[in-house]
Design a protein around this motif. Structure first.
Motif, mmCIF file in Angstrom:
data_model
loop_
_atom_site.group_PDB
_atom_site.id
_atom_site.type_symbol
_atom_site.label_atom_id
_atom_site.label_comp_id
_atom_site.label_asym_id
_atom_site.label_seq_id
_atom_site.Cartn_x
_atom_site.Cartn_y
_atom_site.Cartn_z
ATOM 1 N N ILE A 118 1.041 12.446 -5.059
ATOM 2 C CA ILE A 118 1.117 12.470 -3.601
ATOM 3 C C ILE A 118 1.676 13.808 -3.121
ATOM 4 N N GLU A 164 0.825 -1.206 0.000
ATOM 5 C CA GLU A 164 0.000 0.000 0.000
ATOM 6 C C GLU A 164 0.857 1.253 0.000
ATOM 7 N N ASN A 165 1.930 1.226 0.773
ATOM 8 C CA ASN A 165 2.786 2.408 0.854
ATOM 9 C C ASN A 165 3.683 2.558 -0.375
ATOM 10 N N GLU A 169 2.683 14.390 2.905
ATOM 11 C CA GLU A 169 2.287 13.002 3.115
ATOM 12 C C GLU A 169 3.458 12.065 2.848
ATOM 13 N N ARG A 170 4.248 12.411 1.820
ATOM 14 C CA ARG A 170 5.415 11.592 1.511
ATOM 15 C C ARG A 170 6.428 11.631 2.661
ATOM 16 N N GLN A 213 2.694 1.834 -3.354
ATOM 17 C CA GLN A 213 1.804 2.466 -4.320
ATOM 18 C C GLN A 213 1.702 3.964 -4.072
ATOM 19 N N LYS A 214 1.727 4.356 -2.792
ATOM 20 C CA LYS A 214 1.698 5.797 -2.491
ATOM 21 C C LYS A 214 2.985 6.467 -2.959
ATOM 22 N N ASN A 272 2.989 7.136 -6.597
ATOM 23 C CA ASN A 272 1.920 8.018 -7.071
ATOM 24 C C ASN A 272 2.476 9.425 -7.284
#
Length: 367
Positions: free
Chosen positions: A314, A304-305, A318-319, A307-308, A311
């Motif tokens: 992003i 999941e992370n 948040e990164r 994929q973030k 992205n």
């Protein structure tokens, strides 16, 4: 005062052993506590009567039960006898197989010993059961003396804690070092096991005239995807460990091919079923002499992370938070390096914030 310090150390030791077991073996924590409190309550009633009447515990139920209670009490509190029983189990169950393996191996006719793990578990859990029960019995005696205002030295309480703590520690040690090949925990949910090539070669030599067993394999999409995910996770961890200041896009570029393979594999199966299957198992990812074991839930969290990170939309803040989460939860060696830099007076690669100031929204590449 010294006995209170000893008690505090013993309780810390007990907590550490339970902490080691809590995630993977909660049923064993339950079982050990059950044995402990079962004997505590059974003998608590007997010691309550004995201390009130100023008699021995084996006389608590009257003369008719003295012989039976004496035999039971001796069996449950005789540490030397328990150790001899465990040694006898190992001696009879394992030693003949090992000697047979060695001598038949000289002619290449050996076969791997069977039921060694099961026999070892019987011996170990016999000892664990004994220590948990003895701890409960000793605690019952101490509590009964305390209730009837009789001398109850803290050393007796410490003895009870010692036995129950070692019961949990023995279970944790058995799982950590003997239940599987030699392994080192690198992070929560991630362990690396090492094989000894010499042992493998010796076993192949000893069994060279035995027919090789044919093991059938089936294609498992969920497992294949998880193995690829382990590759991606390892690459991300190595990159961030070597240089935590690298941009997330640069890190993600190293694993983009693996991530694409993961997505292609998972698309072939039902996504929800595959995730459930991965989450419920521990994936083994094997090199030549190294085995990496990753918890399924940990893999899904990393996926999941990743994929973030890949992205492009992003937000920088948040990164940055994601990087900090990796640092705190999974990169303990990075924290060690940070502490060493502080002790040597070297600058630490971490943004400084004043009290009350809003968090800095610095991009990962600028840190």
């Amino acid at each position: 005062m010294s006995q209170y310090i000893v008690l505090g150390v013993l309780l810390l030791f007990l907590g550490a052993a339970i902490f080691e077991l809590r995630r993977d073996y909660p049923h064993e924590i339950y079982g050990i506590w059950y044995i402990f409190f079962l004997f505590f309550l059974l003998f608590g009633a007997l010691y309550f009567i004995a201390e009130k009447e100023n008699t021995e515990v084996v006389e608590a139920l009257g003369p008719s039960f003295v012989a039976a209670l004496s035999a039971v009490h001796h069996m449950l509190t005789d540490l030397q006898g328990e150790l001899l029983l465990v040694a006898a189990i190992v001696y009879v169950g394992i030693l003949p197989q090992l000697l047979t393996y060695l001598f038949s191996g000289l002619s290449g006719s050996a076969s791997a010993p069977i039921f060694v793990r099961q026999i070892g578990l019987i011996a170990i859990w016999s000892l664990i059961k004994f220590m948990a029960g003895l701890g409960g019995i000793l605690l019952a005696q101490w509590v009964a003396k305390l209730y009837w205002d009789k001398p109850a030295p803290l050393t007796e309480l410490n003895k009870a804690v010692v036995f129950v703590a070692f019961a949990f520690a023995t279970a944790a040690t058995q799982h950590r070092y003997f239940d599987r090949p030699l392994e080192i925990g690198l992070a929560p949910g991630l362990r690396v096991g090492l094989d000894v090539p010499l042992f493998t070669e010796v076993h192949r030599l000893f069994t060279r005239h035995r027919e090789t067993e044919v093991v059938s394999t089936t294609y498992d999409v969920a497992k294949d995807a998880a193995i690829l995910a382990a590759t991606a996770t390892a690459q991300v961890a190595v990159m961030m460990a070597r240089d935590p200041s690298k941009d997330a896009v640069e890190i993600a570029s190293r694993v983009v091919a693996t991530v694409a393979a993961i997505e292609a594999a998972t698309r072939e199966a039902n996504e929800s079923a595959a995730q459930k299957k991965v989450a419920e198992r521990e994936i083994s990812w094997r090199f030549k002499h190294v085995t990496v074991r990753v918890r399924g839930k940990t893999l899904l969290w990393h996926l999941e992370n990743i994929q973030k990170l890949t992205n492009p939309d992003i937000q920088p803040a948040e990164r940055e938070l994601l990087r900090e989460e990796y640092r705190k939860k999974y990169l303990w060696w990075w924290r060690k390096g940070e502490s060493a830099n502080r002790s040597e007076g070297k600058p630490v690669d971490k943004p400084q914030e004043s009290p009350g100031a809003p968090p800095q929204k610095t991009d990962i590449g600028s840190s």
